[in-house]
Design a protein around this motif. Structure first.
Motif, PDB file in Angstrom:
ATOM      1  N   MET A   1      41.442  59.663  22.679  1.00  0.00           N
ATOM      2  CA  MET A   1      41.086  58.246  22.637  1.00  0.00           C
ATOM      3  C   MET A   1      40.639  57.793  24.020  1.00  0.00           C
ATOM      4  O   MET A   1      41.080  58.304  25.037  1.00  0.00           O
ATOM      5  CB  MET A   1      42.283  57.402  22.193  1.00  0.00           C
ATOM      6  CG  MET A   1      42.707  57.665  20.767  1.00  0.00           C
ATOM      7  SD  MET A   1      41.387  57.370  19.563  1.00  0.00           S
ATOM      8  CE  MET A   1      41.263  55.576  19.620  1.00  0.00           C
ATOM      9  N   TYR A   2      39.768  56.797  24.017  1.00  0.00           N
ATOM     10  CA  TYR A   2      39.305  56.232  25.286  1.00  0.00           C
ATOM     11  C   TYR A   2      40.187  55.046  25.662  1.00  0.00           C
ATOM     12  O   TYR A   2      40.974  54.555  24.851  1.00  0.00           O
ATOM     13  CB  TYR A   2      37.852  55.794  25.162  1.00  0.00           C
ATOM     14  CG  TYR A   2      37.637  54.771  24.081  1.00  0.00           C
ATOM     15  CD1 TYR A   2      37.807  53.414  24.347  1.00  0.00           C
ATOM     16  CD2 TYR A   2      37.290  55.154  22.789  1.00  0.00           C
ATOM     17  CE1 TYR A   2      37.635  52.476  23.354  1.00  0.00           C
ATOM     18  CE2 TYR A   2      37.121  54.222  21.802  1.00  0.00           C
ATOM     19  CZ  TYR A   2      37.297  52.874  22.084  1.00  0.00           C
ATOM     20  OH  TYR A   2      37.149  51.940  21.103  1.00  0.00           O
ATOM     21  N   ASN A   3      40.021  54.578  26.891  1.00  0.00           N
ATOM     22  CA  ASN A   3      40.762  53.412  27.363  1.00  0.00           C
ATOM     23  C   ASN A   3      40.011  52.147  26.944  1.00  0.00           C
ATOM     24  O   ASN A   3      38.896  51.901  27.393  1.00  0.00           O
ATOM     25  CB  ASN A   3      40.896  53.490  28.885  1.00  0.00           C
ATOM     26  CG  ASN A   3      41.668  52.310  29.437  1.00  0.00           C
ATOM     27  OD1 ASN A   3      41.414  51.161  29.086  1.00  0.00           O
ATOM     28  ND2 ASN A   3      42.633  52.590  30.286  1.00  0.00           N
ATOM     29  N   GLU A   4      40.639  51.372  26.094  1.00  0.00           N
ATOM     30  CA  GLU A   4      39.989  50.205  25.498  1.00  0.00           C
ATOM     31  C   GLU A   4      39.553  49.184  26.561  1.00  0.00           C
ATOM     32  O   GLU A   4      38.481  48.585  26.458  1.00  0.00           O
ATOM     33  CB  GLU A   4      40.962  49.585  24.486  1.00  0.00           C
ATOM     34  CG  GLU A   4      40.374  48.705  23.415  1.00  0.00           C
ATOM     35  CD  GLU A   4      39.393  49.401  22.457  1.00  0.00           C
ATOM     36  OE1 GLU A   4      38.228  49.044  22.513  1.00  0.00           O
ATOM     37  OE2 GLU A   4      39.794  50.283  21.658  1.00  0.00           O
ATOM     38  N   THR A   5      40.367  49.018  27.598  1.00  0.00           N
ATOM     39  CA  THR A   5      40.038  48.012  28.621  1.00  0.00           C
ATOM     40  C   THR A   5      38.767  48.392  29.377  1.00  0.00           C
ATOM     41  O   THR A   5      37.853  47.577  29.521  1.00  0.00           O
ATOM     42  CB  THR A   5      41.201  47.874  29.627  1.00  0.00           C
ATOM     43  OG1 THR A   5      42.410  47.829  28.891  1.00  0.00           O
ATOM     44  CG2 THR A   5      41.039  46.626  30.457  1.00  0.00           C
ATOM     45  N   ILE A   6      38.718  49.651  29.839  1.00  0.00           N
ATOM     46  CA  ILE A   6      37.519  50.083  30.570  1.00  0.00           C
ATOM     47  C   ILE A   6      36.293  49.898  29.677  1.00  0.00           C
ATOM     48  O   ILE A   6      35.264  49.370  30.100  1.00  0.00           O
ATOM     49  CB  ILE A   6      37.636  51.565  30.985  1.00  0.00           C
ATOM     50  CG1 ILE A   6      38.822  51.754  31.928  1.00  0.00           C
ATOM     51  CG2 ILE A   6      36.348  52.040  31.632  1.00  0.00           C
ATOM     52  CD1 ILE A   6      39.022  53.193  32.365  1.00  0.00           C
ATOM     53  N   ALA A   7      36.427  50.315  28.423  1.00  0.00           N
ATOM     54  CA  ALA A   7      35.286  50.262  27.509  1.00  0.00           C
ATOM     55  C   ALA A   7      34.820  48.821  27.309  1.00  0.00           C
ATOM     56  O   ALA A   7      33.619  48.549  27.260  1.00  0.00           O
ATOM     57  CB  ALA A   7      35.660  50.895  26.177  1.00  0.00           C
TER      58      ALA A   7
END
Lengths: 256, 561
Positions: free
Chosen positions: B423-429
């Motif tokens: 999973m990616y980091n939602e905040t950065i995205a």
């Protein structure tokens, strides 16, 4: 190539009595054949549009300047063109025959048909070479390099119109010395002629290369009534190459 | 255990990523997933390269005088920006990268129809890219990415040898595109799973199918055009050179016969991505499925008939211009059908604003502006005023960047958990998405204004009245560049260090979410039966694994994880 071979080997791991010619993502030979057939037809579709651009250019310039095309066609040797047409038509017959031979498990017939097809292709290129070298020798080039010799003008029965030579300041005295002049932009015909026949020739060479590969596989005994896709697809390609010539011959040679 | 779980043969530890090891196992792979990732890497590099050229151009335009480079270098810079972005990035980005990875898994098959052709098309792309990029060293082309004759065919300054190598590069790239198209059409036509009729296909497949048709039918015309241009340049053929009796406008006809449909090669797959993302994150069956599917084909078809709208001021006949103008309006209909259907899908949906959804919503917003400003350009009288101004530049960037790049990131963030199982980091995205959105609008909205006031495109210098717009635009370009870097950083970080992703993190019901993340080497042991791609009620959230499972598997899967 090891890794790729390893991959496909693994992919086959859970199948029994697997035919190596059947790729792992197809259900059976028929599935593989149908998919390949669709693929080759799509490829021929793009070939059609590839040549289509040139046919389009031909139509536009011929529509605008029909006299250039009528004059230009006189330089072409209709007899050699006709012989080449027959050669290619015959090679299409042998190409179709090669497919039938593969379907009937007739290995000898298959090899013979492919050899004949390749032979005709070389014959076509040989005749084309005679035509090209004669023209280039006599200065019949494309575009800016078009400087035909007097010999070929006579041979083609092209009589240049005669116009008065303009004086230094550009004015024209009707009594002045006359100079011979060809139809303006006659070289456009040869630009299109060399482009179309040249591109067609490249397709013939490509066809020869593919057929040599098919010949090698045929001698190895790869093809039978269950698996003959590559023979069929190559023949389809060859028919298209033939078909393009069937249009080129009248459009370039037979228009006067 | 249900049939669905049985399709996954390999254990979770044996994935396509570690099935074989070593550089060679990637270089000669026939696996569509790895080829897709190699395409992704190359197109991302192309995006960065093209982005650098863009920033150089924008920096030079900070003031009307010479700031950074001479006018000749400036001409090369905007040409390279256009050529790299169009031919190396946008055209292959979504279909060849995401499409290659996702399309076979969506169909439940082990690979595309012709895996060798697939690898070949990647290497053809690489060879074409080398031709195009090395032309920079020869003496970069300065013709603009459109290669207009007679300048490109006969000019003896600036672009002498580079035109030929660049044109051959694009010629070669075209065949990569054609082969990908052939592969996808054959795959979708002959390899759909049981139960997947044409109208059970996920909309992404419809979009890729329509794209592939354009790739196969339009690209060869570009190929022959560039071949003619190269031969003309090399041997003085004279087909396009007015000095030899040729017609330079014929080149424009040929060029746009491909390059207008190419616009739909760029945006149709993007629309496919958006159709998947909007449905999933609204948790509501996509509205007007058949209309969205058919509008893809309609766009592909009508897209072939509008090329003349690039030539309203090139001296084509009035009648031709009128017909092309009318047909141009017609394209707006299927495009609008899509936008309305996406909006209607949102209506009363349970919307989750994850990063892919934010990118998708940005897409709708920006594509709407890009599309509507196209109406101005399709209007004959208005176009005479706007032709070759920054209005055009802004318009097509809204469609290509606002459309395709937004959808690319929507797709990457959406499928990233499937690509790498992380999973990616939602905040950065989300911050990256915001930066891209703001940066994009700051860059290109002022260009609409200055274009309508008469600022011509491609000019090295300008009147002082345009300077504020140019400066705002340049600031925006840097924000946009930073946002894109951050978006990529978020993806790379996720692939390397992200937490493990569940098989189905979003609760989508297309087939790719029914195999493990990342997928095993051969995707499925046997072809699974098709699901209803937009039946979101078939899935429930399982808190133990943090992902979605089939309703009937819900009690059993907890233990398995």
């Amino acid at each position: 190539m090891d890794a790729a071979a390893h991959e496909s080997h693994d992919a086959h791991g859970h199948d029994h009595h697997h035919d190596p010619r059947l790729a792992h993502h197809f259900e059976d030979h028929q599935h593989q054949f149908d998919t390949g057939k669709l693929g080759i037809w799509l490829f021929l579709g793009q070939e059609l549009l590839f040549f289509g651009g040139l046919f389009c250019a031909y139509s536009i310039y011929r529509g605008l300047h029909p006299e250039v095309f009528e004059e230009g066609a006189k330089f072409l040797n209709t007899n050699l063109g006709a012989v080449n047409t027959v050669v290619l038509l015959f090679s299409s017959l042998t190409a179709a025959w090669s497919v039938r031979a593969a379907q009937l498990n007739n290995k000898k017939g298959l090899i013979l048909a492919i050899v004949l097809t390749i032979g005709c292709a070389f014959g076509f290129l040989g005749i084309k070479y005679v035509e090209y070298s004669h023209k280039l020798h006599e200065g019949v080039f494309w575009g800016q390099s078009f400087h035909p010799t007097r010999e070929i003008l006579e041979e083609a029965h092209v009589t240049p119109g005669v116009v008065p030579m303009p004086a230094e300041d550009g004015s024209v005295d009707p009594k002045a010395e006359k100079i011979a002049m060809l139809k303006p932009n006659l070289h456009t015909f040869f630009s299109i002629y060399f482009m179309m026949t040249g591109l067609h020739g490249i397709h013939v060479i490509a066809g020869i290369l593919v057929y040599l590969w098919i010949l090698r596989r045929a001698i190895r005994g790869d093809f039978n009534s269950e698996y003959y896709g590559p023979v069929d697809f190559t023949a389809l390609y060859w028919h298209l190459v033939d078909l393009v010539w069937i249009y080129l011959f009248p459009l370039l040679y037979l228009i006067h | 255990m249900t049939a669905d779980a049985a399709h996954i043969v390999s254990s979770r530890d044996d994935t396509y990523l570690n099935h074989t090891k070593g550089l060679l196992s990637w270089v000669v792979t026939l696996d569509h997933k790895r080829i897709g990732l190699m395409y992704l890497l190359s197109t991302a590099l192309a995006l960065c390269l093209g982005g650098v050229f863009a920033l150089l151009v924008r920096t030079e335009l900070w003031g009307p005088e010479e700031n950074l480079m001479s006018h000749d270098v400036y001409n090369q810079m905007f040409t390279l920006h256009g050529a790299v972005m169009v031919f190396l990035f946008i055209i292959p980005s979504i279909p060849a990268a995401i499409g290659n990875f996702i399309l076979p898994i969506m169909l439940g098959v082990k690979d595309v129809a012709f895996p060798r052709l697939n690898l070949a098309s990647f290497y053809i792309y690489v060879v074409g890219a080398i031709f195009l990029v090395t032309s920079m060293y020869l003496s970069a082309i300065d013709t603009g990415w459109t290669f207009y004759t007679p300048y490109s065919s006969s000019a003896q300054v600036g672009s002498q040898s580079a035109v030929m190598s660049s044109a051959m590069g694009v010629f070669i790239l075209g065949f990569s595109s054609i082969f990908t198209g052939i592969n996808f059409i054959a795959t979708i036509n002959t390899m759909r799973p049981k139960g997947m009729g044409w109208f059970n296909m996920p909309l992404f497949l419809w979009a890729v199918y329509a794209t592939s048709i354009i790739q196969v039918l339009a690209t060869p015309v570009l190929a022959i055009t560039l071949l003619l241009l190269t031969v003309e340049r090399a041997f003085g053929l004279g087909i396009f050179d007015p000095a030899l009796g040729g017609d330079p406008v014929l080149f424009q006809h040929f060029f746009w016969f491909y390059s207008h449909p190419a616009v739909y090669i760029m945006v149709l797959p993007a629309m496919g991505v958006i159709s998947e993302v909007i449905g999933t994150f609204s948790r509501k069956r996509i509205f007007g499925y058949k209309f969205i599917a058919m509008s893809s084909l309609a766009i592909a078809f009508i897209g072939f008939l509008v090329w003349g709208h690039h030539m309203f001021t090139s001296g084509q006949s009035k009648l031709a211009s009128m017909v092309f103008s009318g047909l141009t309006y017609l394209v707006a209909v299927p495009s609008a059908i899509k936008v309305f259907n996406w909006l209607t899908t949102l209506y009363k949906g349970s919307i989750r604003l994850n990063a892919p959804m934010l990118y998708a919503l940005s897409f709708i917003w920006l594509f709407a502006i890009g599309g509507l400003t196209g109406m101005f350009l399709g209007t004959l009288a208005v176009d005479v005023h706007l032709h070759d101004t920054y209005f055009v530049v802004a318009h097509f960037h809204y469609v290509m960047v606002g459309g395709t790049v937004m959808a690319l990131f929507a797709g990457l963030y959406y499928w990233w958990p499937k690509f790498f199982g992380r999973m990616y980091n939602e905040t950065i995205a989300k911050v990256a998405c915001l930066l891209v959105f703001i940066g994009f609008n700051v860059t290109f909205f002022p260009q609409f204004v200055m274009g309508s006031q008469g600022m011509p495109r491609r000019y090295y210098t300008y009147l002082e009245q345009y300077q504020p717009f140019h400066q705002i635009s340049t600031v925006g370009a840097y924000i946009l560049g930073f946002g894109i870097l951050m978006a990529f950083a978020g993806l790379i970080l996720a692939a390397l260090k992200g937490p493990k992703a569940p098989d189905n993190p979003w609760g989508a019901n297309t087939l790719e979410w029914h195999t493990s993340s990342p997928p095993p080497f051969d995707n499925y042991a046997s072809q699974p039966e098709a699901t209803d791609p937009y039946d979101y009620h078939a899935l429930v959230f399982d808190e133990k694994i943090g992902g979605w499972v089939k309703v009937e598997d819900a009690p059993a899967t907890g233990g398995e994880a």
